[in-house]
Design a protein around this motif. Structure first.
Motif, mmCIF file in Angstrom:
data_model
loop_
_atom_site.group_PDB
_atom_site.id
_atom_site.type_symbol
_atom_site.label_atom_id
_atom_site.label_comp_id
_atom_site.label_asym_id
_atom_site.label_seq_id
_atom_site.Cartn_x
_atom_site.Cartn_y
_atom_site.Cartn_z
ATOM 1 N N VAL A 138 -8.487 -46.822 -0.990
ATOM 2 C CA VAL A 138 -7.029 -46.741 -0.976
ATOM 3 C C VAL A 138 -6.487 -48.164 -0.871
ATOM 4 O O VAL A 138 -7.083 -49.009 -0.206
ATOM 5 C CB VAL A 138 -6.529 -45.910 0.232
ATOM 6 C CG1 VAL A 138 -5.025 -45.844 0.288
ATOM 7 C CG2 VAL A 138 -7.105 -44.514 0.196
ATOM 8 N N HIS A 139 -5.350 -48.436 -1.509
ATOM 9 C CA HIS A 139 -4.741 -49.762 -1.418
ATOM 10 C C HIS A 139 -4.371 -50.040 0.040
ATOM 11 O O HIS A 139 -3.899 -49.154 0.749
ATOM 12 C CB HIS A 139 -3.494 -49.838 -2.295
ATOM 13 C CG HIS A 139 -3.020 -51.228 -2.494
ATOM 14 N ND1 HIS A 139 -2.176 -51.844 -1.610
ATOM 15 C CD2 HIS A 139 -3.291 -52.135 -3.465
ATOM 16 C CE1 HIS A 139 -1.940 -53.074 -2.015
ATOM 17 N NE2 HIS A 139 -2.605 -53.278 -3.148
ATOM 18 N N LYS A 140 -4.589 -51.279 0.478
ATOM 19 C CA LYS A 140 -4.379 -51.598 1.891
ATOM 20 C C LYS A 140 -2.946 -51.390 2.354
ATOM 21 O O LYS A 140 -2.715 -51.039 3.509
ATOM 22 C CB LYS A 140 -4.856 -53.005 2.216
ATOM 23 C CG LYS A 140 -4.145 -54.113 1.505
ATOM 24 C CD LYS A 140 -4.771 -55.447 1.872
ATOM 25 C CE LYS A 140 -4.191 -56.567 1.029
ATOM 26 N NZ LYS A 140 -4.856 -57.835 1.357
ATOM 27 N N GLY A 168 2.926 -42.735 9.150
ATOM 28 C CA GLY A 168 2.463 -41.375 8.866
ATOM 29 C C GLY A 168 2.663 -40.956 7.422
ATOM 30 O O GLY A 168 2.697 -39.775 7.118
ATOM 31 N N GLU A 169 2.809 -41.937 6.518
ATOM 32 C CA GLU A 169 3.017 -41.621 5.100
ATOM 33 C C GLU A 169 1.687 -41.290 4.430
ATOM 34 O O GLU A 169 0.675 -41.934 4.690
ATOM 35 C CB GLU A 169 3.654 -42.812 4.394
ATOM 36 C CG GLU A 169 5.034 -43.156 4.893
ATOM 37 C CD GLU A 169 5.609 -44.394 4.235
ATOM 38 O OE1 GLU A 169 5.081 -44.826 3.189
ATOM 39 O OE2 GLU A 169 6.586 -44.937 4.780
ATOM 40 N N PRO A 170 1.663 -40.296 3.536
ATOM 41 C CA PRO A 170 0.427 -39.975 2.829
ATOM 42 C C PRO A 170 0.056 -41.061 1.830
ATOM 43 O O PRO A 170 0.911 -41.775 1.303
ATOM 44 C CB PRO A 170 0.746 -38.663 2.109
ATOM 45 C CG PRO A 170 2.220 -38.558 2.094
ATOM 46 C CD PRO A 170 2.762 -39.399 3.203
ATOM 47 N N ALA A 171 -1.241 -41.197 1.590
ATOM 48 C CA ALA A 171 -1.764 -42.171 0.635
ATOM 49 C C ALA A 171 -2.579 -41.440 -0.419
ATOM 50 O O ALA A 171 -3.166 -40.392 -0.152
ATOM 51 C CB ALA A 171 -2.654 -43.186 1.352
ATOM 52 N N ARG A 172 -2.602 -41.990 -1.634
ATOM 53 C CA ARG A 172 -3.399 -41.409 -2.714
ATOM 54 C C ARG A 172 -4.616 -42.298 -2.937
ATOM 55 O O ARG A 172 -4.492 -43.476 -3.232
ATOM 56 C CB ARG A 172 -2.605 -41.304 -4.001
ATOM 57 C CG ARG A 172 -3.396 -40.644 -5.139
ATOM 58 C CD ARG A 172 -2.650 -40.637 -6.441
ATOM 59 N NE ARG A 172 -1.350 -40.000 -6.338
ATOM 60 C CZ ARG A 172 -1.136 -38.706 -6.585
ATOM 61 N NH1 ARG A 172 -2.116 -37.934 -6.961
ATOM 62 N NH2 ARG A 172 0.085 -38.209 -6.485
ATOM 63 N N ALA A 173 -5.787 -41.710 -2.813
ATOM 64 C CA ALA A 173 -7.035 -42.432 -3.057
ATOM 65 C C ALA A 173 -7.231 -42.610 -4.562
ATOM 66 O O ALA A 173 -6.561 -41.960 -5.369
ATOM 67 C CB ALA A 173 -8.207 -41.659 -2.463
ATOM 68 N N PRO A 229 -16.369 -40.351 -6.696
ATOM 69 C CA PRO A 229 -15.342 -40.579 -7.717
ATOM 70 C C PRO A 229 -14.530 -41.854 -7.454
ATOM 71 O O PRO A 229 -14.208 -42.587 -8.388
ATOM 72 C CB PRO A 229 -14.462 -39.333 -7.631
ATOM 73 C CG PRO A 229 -15.358 -38.273 -7.091
ATOM 74 C CD PRO A 229 -16.258 -38.994 -6.133
ATOM 75 N N CYS A 230 -14.209 -42.148 -6.193
ATOM 76 C CA CYS A 230 -13.491 -43.389 -5.868
ATOM 77 C C CYS A 230 -14.334 -44.601 -6.248
ATOM 78 O O CYS A 230 -13.817 -45.576 -6.803
ATOM 79 C CB CYS A 230 -13.163 -43.458 -4.377
ATOM 80 S SG CYS A 230 -11.706 -42.542 -3.866
#
Length: 58
Positions: free
Chosen positions: A5-7, A17-22, A48-49
């Motif tokens: 995930v982007h830093k 508490g924001e969601p992140a997209r891998a 996959p990542c």
């Protein structure tokens, strides 16, 4: 499972508490207690990542 995930997304997740997209597309909320150490041998890396990351320009 450890995802790529982007830093800035990790920071926003831990602080606000924001969601992140891998890179693989999984959406989750990063936490400060989420096994993010690259030395951690108990958590597996998301294949996959890893594939997407390997294909990115350096």
């Amino acid at each position: 499972m450890n995802h790529w995930v982007h830093k800035s997304a990790i920071l926003a997740g831990v602080v606000n508490g924001e969601p992140a997209r891998a890179l693989c597309g999984v959406i989750f909320v990063p936490s400060s207690q989420g096994g993010g150490s690259t030395e951690d041998t108990t958590a597996s890396l998301c294949l996959p990542c890893q594939s997407v990351y390997a294909g990115l320009p350096s």
